[in-house]
Each structure stands twice: as C-alpha cells, then as structure tokens.
Design an enzyme around this catalytic site. Sequence first.
Site, mmCIF file in Angstrom:
data_model
loop_
_atom_site.group_PDB
_atom_site.id
_atom_site.type_symbol
_atom_site.label_atom_id
_atom_site.label_comp_id
_atom_site.label_asym_id
_atom_site.label_seq_id
_atom_site.Cartn_x
_atom_site.Cartn_y
_atom_site.Cartn_z
ATOM 1 N N GLY A 98 8.051 4.091 1.731
ATOM 2 C CA GLY A 98 8.410 5.296 2.275
ATOM 3 C C GLY A 98 9.989 5.307 2.610
ATOM 4 C CB SER A 108 11.726 3.844 7.333
ATOM 5 O OG SER A 108 10.253 4.018 7.344
ATOM 6 N N GLY A 109 10.945 2.265 4.513
ATOM 7 C CA GLY A 109 10.734 0.765 3.858
ATOM 8 C C GLY A 109 9.257 0.751 3.113
ATOM 9 C CB THR A 110 7.855 -2.024 1.095
ATOM 10 O OG1 THR A 110 8.935 -1.700 0.481
ATOM 11 C CG2 THR A 110 6.590 -2.281 0.399
ATOM 12 C CB VAL A 111 3.432 0.076 4.415
ATOM 13 C CG1 VAL A 111 2.410 -0.095 5.361
ATOM 14 C CG2 VAL A 111 4.768 1.227 5.077
ATOM 15 C CG ASP A 164 11.901 11.604 8.855
ATOM 16 O OD1 ASP A 164 11.850 12.608 8.478
ATOM 17 O OD2 ASP A 164 11.766 10.401 8.243
ATOM 18 C CB VAL A 189 -1.051 -0.040 1.148
ATOM 19 C CG1 VAL A 189 -2.022 -1.178 1.138
ATOM 20 C CG2 VAL A 189 -0.142 -0.121 2.702
#
Length: 966
Positions: free
Chosen positions: A665, A667-670, A788, A662
């Site tokens: 970002g 920091s990573g994939t959601v 952040d 979905v």
Amino acid sequence: MRLKNFPFFVLFFFFCFNSNQSWGLMSSNQQPQFFKLMKNSLFGDALSTWNVYDVGTNYCNFTGVRCDGQGLVTDLDLSGLSLSGIFPDGVCSYFPNLRVLRLSHNHLNKSSSFLNTIPNCSLLRDLNMSSVYLKGTLPDFSQMKSLRVIDMSWNHFTGSFPLSIFNLTDLEYLNFNENPELDLWTLPDSVSKLTKLTHMLLMTCMLHGNIPRSIGNLTSLVDLELSGNFLSGEIPKEIGNLSNLRQLELYYNYHLTGSIPEEIGNLKNLTDIDISVSRLTGSIPDSICSLPNLRVLQLYNNSLTGEIPKSLGNSKTLKILSLYDNYLTGELPPNLGSSSPMIALDVSENRLSGPLPAHVCKSGKLLYFLVLQNRFTGSIPETYGSCKTLIRFRVASNRLVGTIPQGVMSLPHVSIIDLAYNSLSGPIPNAIGNAWNLSELFMQSNRISGVIPHELSHSTNLVKLDLSNNQLSGPIPSEVGRLRKLNLLVLQGNHLDSSIPDSLSNLKSLNVLDLSSNLLTGRIPENLSELLPTSINFSSNRLSGPIPVSLIRGGLVESFSDNPNLCIPPTAGSSDLKFPMCQEPHGKKKLSSIWAILVSVFILVLGVIMFYLRQRMSKNRAVIEQDETLASSFFSYDVKSFHRISFDQREILESLVDKNIVGHGGSGTVYRVELKSGEVVAVKKLWSQSNKDSASEDKMHLNKELKTEVETLGSIRHKNIVKLFSYFSSLDCSLLVYEYMPNGNLWDALHKGFVHLEWRTRHQIAVGVAQGLAYLHHDLSPPIIHRDIKSTNILLDVNYQPKVADFGIAKVLQARGKDSTTTVMAGTYGYLAPEYAYSSKATIKCDVYSFGVVLMELITGKKPVDSCFGENKNIVNWVSTKIDTKEGLIETLDKRLSESSKADMINALRVAIRCTSRTPTIRPTMNEVVQLLIDATPQGGPDMTSKPTTKIKDSIVSDHLTQTRL
C-alpha cells in the site's frame, strides 16, 4: 296548460325516484361481495369479527365501516389494523358513495394494483395510504374533483409525480413525504391554484429546481415542508405572504442559496423554522427573531454571518435554538431564555464571544446547553446550578475563567459535563458526588487546582473521566476504584503525589489509564496487570521498585519511562536498557549464582549440540544465518504493546519474508503472520526513510512523531476500527502488528472481482465505516482526522464487518517522503477534498468528503478515477452530471446488483452527494452521516434505529442535539 302537463311531471318524478331506489338497491346488493373479497384477501385479527357469510349481517357495524341512511358504505377506515395481504381492486365499483378510504399503517402487498382504480372514486374526499409501503406508479388524479385530503407518504412509488393533483382546487391536505424513488420533478407554477391547501408536505420526494414564487398565493397554508430534496436557488420572498403559516421546514436542501428573506418575519403565526444544512449566507433577520410565537429556530450548517439579533432574547415562546456550524459573531442576547421555556440551545462552532447568558434556564426546562468551540469569556454563571433538568452541559474550547459553580457539578440528570480547554481555576466541587447520572466528565486543559474529591466515587455511572493538564495535587483517591464502568481515566499533567492506589485494579472495563507527568511515588501495584485490554502510561513520575513482570512481557515498558528509580525484576527473564535490574537480597544472590552456573553449563552443552547440527545441516546455513541476523536486530527495536496477545516478538520478525506478503500500500508492505498460538495477525512494515543520507537526528524526530501517532491509535477501542496490537520501531524500520482481516480490503472486494457484494452487505459496510469515523471525530478529544480515507484502508472481517485502518499515519509518512500513492499532502488522488488540495489543511470535513467518495464506490461499483468518466473527470464529477434525471440516477448504480436494490441505493447516493459537496460547511458531520445511512437501511433490513420524526416536537430535539455532541 299546467294541469295538462301535470301527469308528465308525476310520471317523471316517479321514474327518477324508482331509478335512485334501484341504483341504491343494486349498490347495496353489490356491497356484500366486496366485503367477502376483503375477508378472503386481507389477514389480521381486526377482521375476525367480520361475519360476511351470514345473510342477515349488518355490514355497517363492521370495524372501520360507516354507512349513509340507505345502508350504502361512505367510509372505509382500516388504518393501523396491522392488516396484510392484497386489497381488492375496484372498491368504488362496489361502494359508489365512498367518501373516505383510509388504509394507512398496514402491511399490504407492495405490488397491489388496486390504486389504479382509485380515480374512479369520483366522490372520494379523503384518501390515506400512508406507510403502506406500496410500489409502482401513481395514477392520474385529475378526475377526483371532490378530493380534500390525499396522504401517500412513506411509500415506494416510482415514475412521475402526478402533477394533475395541482388542479384539484378543493384540496386541503397534501402529503407525499418520504417517496424517494420518484423521478426528479419540479414544483409547478400551477401550485398557486390550491388556495384552500393548509398542509403541503413534500419531504424527501425528489423535488428539485427552484421554489416557485407562485407559492405565495397559498395563503391558507399552515404547514409547508419541502425538506430533504434537491431544491436550489434562493428562497422566494413571496413566502412572506403565507399569513397563516405555522411551520416552515426547508432543511437538507443543500443547493438553497442566498439570504433568509426578511419577509418571513411577516408570518406572525409562525412557530417552527428549520432551514438547516443549506448554503444560506448573510445575517439572521431581526424580523424572524421577533416573531411572537416562535418556538423552534434551526439554521445550523449554513454560512450565516453577523450577530444573533438581540430581539431573540425577548422571546416568550422560544424552546429550541440550533445555530451551530456557522460564522456568527458577537454576543448571545444577555436575556436569552429569561422569558421563554428553553429546552435546547446549540450555538457551537461559531465565533461568538462575550459572557454566557445568565438566565438561559430560568424556565427550569433546559435539557441541552452546547456552546463548544467559540470565544466566550467570563465565568460560568452560578445560575446554571439551578438547571436541574440539564442532560448535557458542554462549554469546551472557549475562554472561560473563574471557578466551577457547585450547582453545575451536582446536576441530578446530567450525563455529560464538558469544560475542557478553557482557563477555569479553583477546586473540583465536592458536590460532584450528587451527579448520579454523570457518564462523561471532561475538564482537561484548564487551571483547576486542589485535590480530586473522594465524593467523585459516588458518580458510579462514569464511563469517561479526563482531568489532565491541570494543577491538581494530593493523592489519587482510592475510592476511584468504585467507578466500575470507567473505561477512560486520564489524570496526566498534574501534580498528583503519593502512591498509585491498588483499587484501580477494580476498574475491569478500563481501556485507557494515563497517570503520566505527575509526582507519583512508591511501587506500581502488581494487580494492575489484571486490567484488560490495557493502555497504560505512568511515565514522568517518581515511581520506584520493580515494574510488574506481566506489564514488561506485554511490551509496556515504555509506559514507565522517566521514572529513574524503577527497575526490571530478575524474574522478567530479560533486561531493558532504559531500566536497571532490581537488586536482590544477599541470600537470593547466592542462589542466583548457583543457577547461573547451571544455566551456563546448559548453554555450553546446547552450544556443542548446535555446532554438531549445523555441521550436518550445512544446506540450511543461510536460513540459520538469517535467523541470527533477525535475533540480533530484534534487540535494536523499541516495542510498544497495546493489547494482550501471546506472541514472541522474534516470531514476528522471522515471518517477514516474501511468501507471507499479502499486499502493498501507500504506507508499506503487509504480511500475514501465523503465530505459534494459532492466531493470525497482519504486520505492516512501513516504508523506511527514502533519503539514506538523512541525519540520524532527523530520523529520530520522524520516528518520535510516528510513535506519538501510533500510541494514540493504540488507545482506540471501537468495533469498526482495526485493532492495533503492537508497534516495533527502530531508526530504519517500523512495524505495526494489527488484527488480521481475512476478507482483505474493500478495494479488492469491489474492483478485483474476488467476491460479489450485494447491496445489503455494502450498506452494512458503509454504516460501519461511518460509525468508525464518527468515533474518531466526535468521541475523542481532540478529534482524530484520518486524512486518507479510501477503500484500500477499509478492511473486512470474516462477516464483512468493516474496520478502518491507517488513520493518522498518512501525515507522518508524507514527512518521510515515501508514500508513493499520495499527493504532496497526506491523502490519495480521487479521494481528496477540493479545499485540502488547495490549502493543505486537513479538517474533519475532508474525511467526510473522502467517505462520500467511498460511498459512491459502493453504490456505483466504479473506481474514484476511471477512464470511463472521460477526460479530467472523477467519480464525484461524473455522478453530478447524472442526477438531474431519473434515468441518469439509475445509470450511476452498479449494474451487478439486483433491481430490487435500486431505490435503497438512490437513498444512499443522496447521502454521498451531500458528503462530497464542494463547500465544507454544507457537508454533514459523520454522526449525521451515520443517522442518514441508518435511515436509508434497505427495506427488510435490521431495525438499527427508529425512524426520526419529521417535525420538532416539545419532547424531542434535533438529531444533532441528541446524537452528535457525545
């Protein structure tokens, strides 16, 4: 000759007398008509006794009405009668002798036009429209030469400020407080004409520019309030000429610079001084501290240096001293409070040293004593035990030594005692049981020894108890289980022994329980699994026996590490490499063998069936192989759970496929993962180590650092902080399992057009985010810095309530070298505070700046960095170029929002501008931001809090003292 002209004089006198009688009669005849107009257009119980249709009615007896000898109305005072409706136009056409018109504190129609006819009231002396919440422009008052009092405070007037007021030389009282929708205007030099003026109250009414030197001519002034505006430059020394001044309020003018004029010390009648939240430098003048009638001195959130003048200790009148968040050095005056009725003292966040003043509460009236984050030495004076009125006693983060006075721990009204991060020693006084109102007790990181007194259980209002990192010994008293309101119990890092009392299971409100790094022995009580939600740490003890099954299934096994005698019970259905299986009794072993044979047979049969099915379903072989890979990889994960949620960890791993993505970002994939239970969670797969050749040891170090951060995040409980359910970690991958937010993030809502957010919703989001950050900054010890803050890290639930996400993760990901949208430091371009970009040192004021940028996004609808700002411009610079004019301010507002929201948005923009000040010390704290935003709640919105009083009274103290040191 005189006799000859006498008949003409008689005739002239007779004509004038009849004319006056005729005029009075005519006016008297017109009066009933206006009373009928009021009766028909105004509504309220107070007018129920007005019988306007009875011919014989004496109107002069009506509520709020006063007449002269001829029956002509001179005073109309309808203040505070809870009237609604429309006040009729042309009041002075019907009441030509009107001297007093007071309509304050009613609910009149905002669009009423009657105010435009008020200048016709040439005899009017007293005009009070306070808190009527009128809209529209203000008329020209230049014809009202008789005016003595004008109060237009707490309204919604727009347009230009009526500078003609400064030509009304008989004016004595001028109040335009809280009119934030006016155009920006400057106090003219002609203010010097108002030599009879005693009160000039111009708080939050869009004043900007310099304070004119001519203000020194207003020698009758008693009260000067110019707070909450955009004043700039230095405070003119001519203020020292205002010999009758008692109250000087200039706070929240964050462009005021320079030093505090010595000449203010000439004002011998001065009682209250507040010049907080500005850019003042230099030292505090001794002349001010020597003022004979000084009651309130508030200079917090400036950049003041030097020592606090010793003369302040000689004051016989001082009640409130608030100097926090400056750069003050030296010692507090040793006799501070010994001769004065001190109510509140806050000198936190300075560089003060030396001993604490021994007699600060000699008067017996002290409510607040806050000296956090200084360099005070010596012991806590025994005399503080007599401060029976104290509500908050906070001396954390100093260099205090010695024992804790018995009296301090038995104060009957105290709600917070904070002694953390000092070098205090000795036992916890048994007198703690007398602190019946105590809700928070912080004593961590001292050298406190002895046992935990069982009398502590008498403080049944305790919510937070932190005794960690001391030298406490003995057992944990079973009486602690009586503290039913407790949600934080931290006893980590002591020498506590014996077993964990079963009574801890009574603490149903407990969120955090940390007993790690002690000498605890015995079994872990099975009933501790009843604690919901749970964050438990029993590691590094001498516990033995089985770990309760429910805690294992909750993914809390790591919380018991470094207890070599713990084991996994066979009933857990799985084993953990860190703990052996518990040994069973002989009889149970035989039964277990039988069960093992049966299970083996069952598995064999199941294997045959599976083999057959796989042959028939070869087209699904790839999927099955993937499942096997996932299953095997599962056993390489460390799992840590922070909340009770029903899911099989394998479910999570199997759902990490492209169709469930979905978002991506920094920091990573959601992923959106729907569990078998029907519950939906969000899983963030953090970016893996970018350097594939990195040593395994380095990876382990980074993962350990990340795990430490995540465990802190998992212990957080706040409605505006996203809930972290669980954490999976391995050398190559880390997963965070969060609650799922169906409305995505704020960036998408604002900038992708998925939904239209009205201002009321945006304001709700701003308040929620501010409350979440305030919790991280002020309610946790040590504070958590997000690092952040940005709109993509603000998630929205089904009701568009905001949840702050990803706090604390950014700095670890920077070390991993993979955060593609961040700079060299943790953080995101466009949101970074200027000082962070230069120094790479994050502070809570960096978070405040980033929040200010998000608030500007909400107000303007624009991105933090956008081509529409021009070359090398960001949203902060762009807004700063627009605020000098009313038109410029309006231009910054999101055009998609309704016209009726503009005034409320401008109020919020003022908060955003303060948050994004280039000077960190000028920025408000997040607790102050919360209050400012609540004060800016859209009209008609929920009553989130009462309006703050604009003056300091004996019964209250500053917002900071009552709300920010929680």
